[in-house]
Write a protein that holds these residues in place. Structure first.
Motif, mmCIF file in Angstrom:
data_model
loop_
_atom_site.group_PDB
_atom_site.id
_atom_site.type_symbol
_atom_site.label_atom_id
_atom_site.label_comp_id
_atom_site.label_asym_id
_atom_site.label_seq_id
_atom_site.Cartn_x
_atom_site.Cartn_y
_atom_site.Cartn_z
ATOM 1 N N ARG A 24 -6.403 -12.111 -10.339
ATOM 2 C CA ARG A 24 -5.289 -13.021 -10.646
ATOM 3 C C ARG A 24 -5.327 -13.593 -12.056
ATOM 4 N N PHE A 25 -6.522 -13.818 -12.604
ATOM 5 C CA PHE A 25 -6.629 -14.594 -13.843
ATOM 6 C C PHE A 25 -7.255 -13.774 -14.967
ATOM 7 N N ASP A 26 -7.058 -14.270 -16.181
ATOM 8 C CA ASP A 26 -7.572 -13.602 -17.374
ATOM 9 C C ASP A 26 -9.021 -14.033 -17.606
ATOM 10 N N ILE A 27 -9.929 -13.335 -16.949
ATOM 11 C CA ILE A 27 -11.353 -13.649 -17.055
ATOM 12 C C ILE A 27 -12.129 -12.343 -17.241
ATOM 13 N N THR B 171 -4.562 -22.096 -10.167
ATOM 14 C CA THR B 171 -5.219 -21.921 -11.461
ATOM 15 C C THR B 171 -6.669 -21.485 -11.278
ATOM 16 N N LEU B 172 -7.236 -20.989 -12.363
ATOM 17 C CA LEU B 172 -8.643 -20.594 -12.347
ATOM 18 C C LEU B 172 -9.539 -21.800 -12.073
ATOM 19 N N GLU B 173 -9.189 -22.939 -12.647
ATOM 20 C CA GLU B 173 -9.991 -24.142 -12.454
ATOM 21 C C GLU B 173 -10.014 -24.549 -10.978
ATOM 22 N N GLU B 174 -8.871 -24.447 -10.311
ATOM 23 C CA GLU B 174 -8.808 -24.779 -8.883
ATOM 24 C C GLU B 174 -9.650 -23.802 -8.065
ATOM 25 N N SER B 175 -9.598 -22.532 -8.449
ATOM 26 C CA SER B 175 -10.394 -21.528 -7.748
ATOM 27 C C SER B 175 -11.885 -21.805 -7.896
ATOM 28 N N GLN B 176 -12.302 -22.150 -9.105
ATOM 29 C CA GLN B 176 -13.719 -22.445 -9.347
ATOM 30 C C GLN B 176 -14.171 -23.682 -8.575
ATOM 31 N N LYS B 177 -13.277 -24.673 -8.498
ATOM 32 C CA LYS B 177 -13.609 -25.900 -7.776
ATOM 33 C C LYS B 177 -13.859 -25.617 -6.293
ATOM 34 N N VAL B 178 -12.971 -24.818 -5.684
ATOM 35 C CA VAL B 178 -13.124 -24.491 -4.260
ATOM 36 C C VAL B 178 -14.355 -23.612 -4.052
ATOM 37 N N SER B 179 -14.557 -22.660 -4.955
ATOM 38 C CA SER B 179 -15.731 -21.788 -4.858
ATOM 39 C C SER B 179 -17.021 -22.604 -4.913
ATOM 40 N N ASN B 180 -17.075 -23.571 -5.827
ATOM 41 C CA ASN B 180 -18.265 -24.421 -5.937
ATOM 42 C C ASN B 180 -18.476 -25.245 -4.668
ATOM 43 N N ALA C 72 -16.930 -17.802 -1.072
ATOM 44 C CA ALA C 72 -17.207 -17.922 -2.505
ATOM 45 C C ALA C 72 -17.050 -16.563 -3.184
ATOM 46 N N SER C 73 -17.502 -15.521 -2.502
ATOM 47 C CA SER C 73 -17.361 -14.162 -3.024
ATOM 48 C C SER C 73 -15.894 -13.735 -3.077
ATOM 49 N N LEU C 74 -15.168 -14.007 -2.016
ATOM 50 C CA LEU C 74 -13.748 -13.655 -1.969
ATOM 51 C C LEU C 74 -12.991 -14.315 -3.112
ATOM 52 N N LEU C 75 -13.313 -15.565 -3.410
ATOM 53 C CA LEU C 75 -12.643 -16.263 -4.505
ATOM 54 C C LEU C 75 -12.967 -15.638 -5.852
#
Length: 214
Positions: free
Chosen positions: A79-82, A41-50, A69-72
């Motif tokens: 992958r996501f609707d952003i 999920t986008l939330e999981e991606s943001q968590k790892v990026s942070n 962080a850039s790769l994510l």
């Protein structure tokens, strides 16, 4: 005097080596790299990026946390609707910071090209003329900096395929480059162990080429 210079030089080398093999840094990086593989999920991606950004703040002399962080950011945009442009621009901002730490770095240069390619994909009709040569130049530079970088070669192949599809030509050139990238990925596997934290991604892109290049 020469003796003191030698002692100073040896001390500097020892400090540098110690920083380069910091167990705490490697452990923190390995944990987040493993977490990347499970992102759904986008939330999981943001968590790892942070988490990578926090590692970067703790280890400001290291380029790898900013790289991941850039790769994510780039992968999230695909992958996501952003807001894709915003994500690609954020990725480029992290890359610029990392390049100040590690200039003329093949992995960072290839990743910069990947972000530019992402911006191109948002509006190819209007951005193609400017961003296509920019991305190609970055991939070419990344390959020149390290001819055994599979990600640089596979991303170059992706650009070649995109141009072939746009102009209605065959994928033969792109497939040839992709095969080189796949071979380099296989060669790279021999270096990888549990503590390896340098970039190793590219398998998914290589497998996508297998479907096109049958």
């Amino acid at each position: 005097m020469k003796k003191y210079i030698l002692i100073f030089a040896l001390s500097f080398i020892c400090i540098h080596v110690a920083n380069a093999s910091d167990p705490a840094f490697e452990k923190a990086m390995s944990k987040q790299i493993q977490a990347m593989a499970t992102i759904q999920t986008l939330e999981e991606s943001q968590k790892v990026s942070n988490s990578f950004l926090r590692i970067s703040e703790a280890q400001p002399e290291e380029w790898l946390p900013l790289y991941y962080a850039s790769l994510l950011q780039i992968e999230s945009a695909f992958r996501f609707d952003i807001n894709k442009d915003q994500a690609f621009d954020q990725a480029l901002e992290y890359i610029e910071k990392a390049k100040k730490i590690a200039p003329e770095n093949s992995e960072l240069t290839a990743l910069e090209g990947y972000a530019v390619m992402g911006k191109l994909s948002v509006d190819p009709a209007n951005r193609g003329q400017n961003l296509t040569p920019e991305a190609m130049q970055l991939f070419g530079k990344a390959i020149a900096l390290d001819r055994e970088n599979p990600r640089a070669v596979l991303l170059m192949a992706q650009m070649e395929l995109g141009m072939a599809q746009f102009f209605g030509s065959g994928p033969e050139k792109a497939c040839g480059v992709a095969r080189m990238g796949s071979d380099l990925l296989q060669k790279e596997k021999g270096k990888i162990n549990e503590s390896y934290i340098l970039p190793t991604w590219g398998e998914r892109m290589a497998s996508q080429f297998e479907k096109v290049c049958q």
